[in-house]
Structures are given as C-alpha cells and as structure tokens.
Write an enzyme that holds these catalytic residues in place. Structure first.
Site, PDB file in Angstrom:
ATOM      1  N   CYS A 162       0.799  -1.226   0.000  1.00  0.00           N
ATOM      2  CA  CYS A 162       0.000   0.000   0.000  1.00  0.00           C
ATOM      3  C   CYS A 162       0.831   1.276   0.000  1.00  0.00           C
ATOM      4  CB  CYS A 162      -0.938   0.002   1.199  1.00  0.00           C
ATOM      5  SG  CYS A 162      -1.849  -1.539   1.414  1.00  0.00           S
ATOM      6  N   HIS A 294      -3.033   7.798   5.884  1.00  0.00           N
ATOM      7  CA  HIS A 294      -3.193   6.476   5.273  1.00  0.00           C
ATOM      8  C   HIS A 294      -4.620   5.998   5.539  1.00  0.00           C
ATOM      9  CE1 HIS A 294      -1.827   2.918   3.292  1.00  0.00           C
ATOM     10  NE2 HIS A 294      -2.128   2.153   4.316  1.00  0.00           N
ATOM     11  N   GLU A 305      -1.774   5.105  13.491  1.00  0.00           N
ATOM     12  CA  GLU A 305      -1.461   6.334  12.766  1.00  0.00           C
ATOM     13  C   GLU A 305      -1.742   7.568  13.613  1.00  0.00           C
ATOM     14  OE1 GLU A 305      -1.911   8.307   8.327  1.00  0.00           O
ATOM     15  OE2 GLU A 305      -3.277   6.692   8.902  1.00  0.00           O
ATOM     16  N   LYS A 326      -9.797   7.691   1.515  1.00  0.00           N
ATOM     17  CA  LYS A 326     -10.197   6.292   1.277  1.00  0.00           C
ATOM     18  C   LYS A 326     -11.663   6.087   1.623  1.00  0.00           C
ATOM     19  CE  LYS A 326      -5.744   3.917   1.917  1.00  0.00           C
ATOM     20  NZ  LYS A 326      -4.843   5.063   2.187  1.00  0.00           N
ATOM     21  N   HIS A 331      -9.679   1.847  -0.870  1.00  0.00           N
ATOM     22  CA  HIS A 331      -8.233   1.629  -0.764  1.00  0.00           C
ATOM     23  C   HIS A 331      -7.724   1.075  -2.089  1.00  0.00           C
ATOM     24  CE1 HIS A 331      -4.330   0.759   0.604  1.00  0.00           C
ATOM     25  NE2 HIS A 331      -4.594   0.380   1.842  1.00  0.00           N
ATOM     26  N   PHE A 390       1.591  -2.982   4.593  1.00  0.00           N
ATOM     27  CA  PHE A 390       1.936  -4.312   5.076  1.00  0.00           C
ATOM     28  C   PHE A 390       3.422  -4.563   4.833  1.00  0.00           C
ATOM     29  CE2 PHE A 390      -2.435  -6.651   4.666  1.00  0.00           C
ATOM     30  CZ  PHE A 390      -2.878  -5.993   5.794  1.00  0.00           C
TER      31      PHE A 390
END
Length: 402
Positions: A162, A294, A305, A326, A331, A390
C-alpha cells in the site's frame, strides 16, 4: 539541491475519470464506494468496493493495444495522458534520454492473472494467449508508459504493497533532485477488484461489508478500490523556463521499515517516517497544516497512525487537519498514494481540505481533527501524505505551495 515541482496530474478512480472530477467529488464528500459488478458475486462475502463503473477500454485503446494491456495498464495510461496534457511538456528526442518513469503497483496485472487461472483451472484449457506474461508482469504499466511517451531514461516499478505509489513518487523526486533526470512521470495504480483479489483480502478479515469509516469508533474495516494517478515531476528551473503552470513543490520524502510484523503497523516506524520527511523538507512540525492520512478504516491502522501523528507533532497535533479520502474512493492498494496526493494539491492550491466521510462516532484513540464528513476551507502552505503498508513499509511525502 535542485528544486522539484509538479506540473501535471492525471487520474481515473471511482470518484471520477479526471483530476477535476475527482477533486469536485472530494469537495462534495461524494461516495464512490458501492455494490460491485462482477461475476460470481454471490460467492463473495464482501460485495462493495470503489469500482470504476461504465469504463469502456475500447473507447480509449484499439484492440491490438488491448491484447497487451491489463486493466491496470489501461488506467495508468489514461492518467498519464491527462498529466502530460496538463503539463504541456513536449518530450523531444534529446529530453527523452533524461526523462524517466517510476510507477507503484502492488499486484500488477491482476485481471490477467484472474482470467487465465479461470481459463486453465475452471475451464480446463491447456493453452493461454502468448501475451499473458507481458500483460501481467508487474512492470508492464511502467514499460507501456515509457513507450507511449518516448521516455528513454531511468524507468522502474516499485512494489511495496500500500506504500508503492508514495515510494514511487519519492524515488522519482530524488532522481530529479539529484540531477539523475530532468523529468519523471511518477505515481501508480492497481486494479485488484477481481474475484480472486477480493477472496484473498477476505481471508485477512480486515474488510468491511458496509462502508469505510476511518477514525470513527464504529468503523468495521477497509474497502478496496481501483484506479491510478500519475504526476509530471520536473526541475523548478525547467518548468519556469518553459512557462509551465506549477501545481506544487515536492520538498521532502522519507521511508522507513518497521522491521516488526508482516501485517501489524508499528507506531515508531511511522513516527520516524514522518519526522524524516519533515527533516528532509527542512520544515518544523508547526509548518504543516494538513496531512492526507493512510486512514484505512481498520482498528490497527487508525489507532497506530493517530498515535504516531500525535507523537511526531507534539503540541502542534491538535491544530493539524488530517483526513482520509479512502472513505470516498476506497483503498487502491498500490495506487492509493497517487490518488490521495491530489487531496494535498487541492489543499495547497485551492484551500480546500477533503473530508473523512462516513464519520459517525468519536474514537478516544483518534482524538485529532479528521475533518469529519464536510470539506473545509483553510489556508495551507505545507502538507504531508502518509502511506504505511503491510510488511512495515512506510513512505511519507512533503509538499508546499508555490
């Protein structure tokens, strides 16, 4: 160091087929997430996504090209056309050798993989099209982008889940700033809304069946989307010399590794990336007015975050605006940072802060100004764009108005 500016932007995603459509949708807090349209939908437990509807590839590419273009390549090429048109840049034979491409993608030709696995395993065919490999390979979109625009300099693909697009844009920024290239096309895309792609994500148990609600206490997970974003990066001197419109200046980039867990985010890894971007940009925390988060809508990401931003910005954290788009377009995995960078451009150029829609309940673990549900007018001179992927791959970009 050489100053690096953005002179062109292009996109296609669930909110719109252009930058203007996408930014208008962000201003209005539109929802691009809806019921999926695909085969075997009844076998999926997740039936929503940020899908690009009514997209006709044959309206944009001839059949000979489509034999080589996976859906992600099509989306990237369309975004690049818009970016190049806005920049007004002519890549001459001389310039072509110092112009490059860096694209981010997590999956590459996912639709081609999915279609051909069906052909072999479900339909029992023993032969596939001879162009399957060049169509699905992860670098296909970057390669076709270089061919479409006569780009002969450094070209490569970045795949860091991502964070792929942010890494791609950051690396392109470094190439221009170092003098390695005069111009770079950078961004990314993904088109993982396939039966197999959604099934794989279902297995992680991080997907919402209802909506993406970042930072809201009643969030239930992430929602996949698809799309692409491409930007033209060039030297400030070159852009000024040819009278180009400058959208923003890229001034900082940082990337870190958590070196921890393959899926769980790490607060300190994110903090180091944020501080690194500020340091690279020669900015103080109080210089930042807006962060594009994010913000996936998962409990692990949102909590981590928010804690990282609070730690990195200290006393300035409550004054920050931080939103996740998002919530609107889903996403986009490897392409998400590229589309989300548009929200930073809108904040810097138009003084409009994109909202986090779907926000319903305050979360004590996310006690920041997440611009809930409605866009906001605000003067912003510097922004950050976060990407935490990830594998513990973190990439943060810093931009300023010009």
């Amino acid at each position: 160091m050489i100053r690096v500016v953005i002179t062109g932007a292009g996109t296609i995603n669930a909110l719109g087929g252009s930058v203007s459509e996408t930014l208008q949708a962000m201003r209005e807090g539109q929802l691009g997430i809806g019921p999926l349209q695909m085969r075997d939908l009844d076998r999926l437990s997740v039936k929503i996504g940020g899908q690009i509807k009514d997209f006709d590839p044959e309206a944009h590419f001839d059949r000979q090209k489509l034999a080589l273009y996976d859906r992600v390549t099509q989306l990237v090429l369309l975004a690049s056309r818009e970016a190049m048109a806005q920049s007004g840049l002519e890549i001459t034979e001389e310039l072509s050798e110092t112009t490059g491409v860096v694209l981010g993608t997590a999956a590459g030709g996912m639709n081609t993989w999915d279609d051909n696995f069906r052909s072999v395993y479900e339909e029992g065919k023993n032969r596939v099209h001879p162009f399957v490999v060049p169509k699905l390979m992860t670098n296909a979109a970057a390669s076709h982008l270089s061919m479409a625009h006569n780009i002969k300099g450094p070209s490569l693909t970045v795949s860091t889940a991502c964070a792929s697009s942010n890494h791609a844009i950051g690396l392109a920024f470094h190439m221009v700033r170092s003098g390695m290239a005069q111009v770079m096309l950078a961004g990314g895309g993904d088109a993982m809304l396939t039966f197999g792609g959604i099934k794989a994500w279902e297995g992680l148990r991080v997907m919402s069946k209802t909506a993406c609600r970042p930072f809201s206490a009643n969030r239930s997970g992430m929602v996949q989307g698809e799309g692409a974003g491409v930007f033209v990066l060039e030297t400030y001197e070159g852009a000024k010399a040819r009278g180009a419109e400058i959208l923003a200046e890229l001034i900082g980039f940082s990337m870190t590794s958590d070196a921890g867990d393959i899926v769980m985010p790490n607060q300190q890894g994110a903090v180091r990336a944020i501080r690194g971007a500020l340091r690279d940009a020669c900015l103080d925390p109080q210089d930042i007015g807006y962060i594009n988060a994010h913000g996936t809508g998962t409990a692990a990401n949102d909590k981590t975050e928010c804690a990282a931003v609070t730690e990195a910005f200290g006393a300035h954290a409550p004054a920050l605006m931080m939103s996740s788009t998002k919530s609107m377009h889903g996403h986009l995995i490897g392409g998400t940072g590229a589309v989300e960078l548009l929200a930073c451009l809108m904040a810097l150029r138009d003084g409009v802060i994109a909202p986090t829609i779907g926000y319903e309940q305050p979360d004590p673990n996310c006690a920041l100004d997440v611009v809930p549900n409605v866009a906001r007018q605000a003067k912003v001179t510097a922004t950050l764009s976060n990407a935490f992927a990830f594998g513990g791959m973190n990439a943060v970009l810093a931009l300023k108005a010009i």
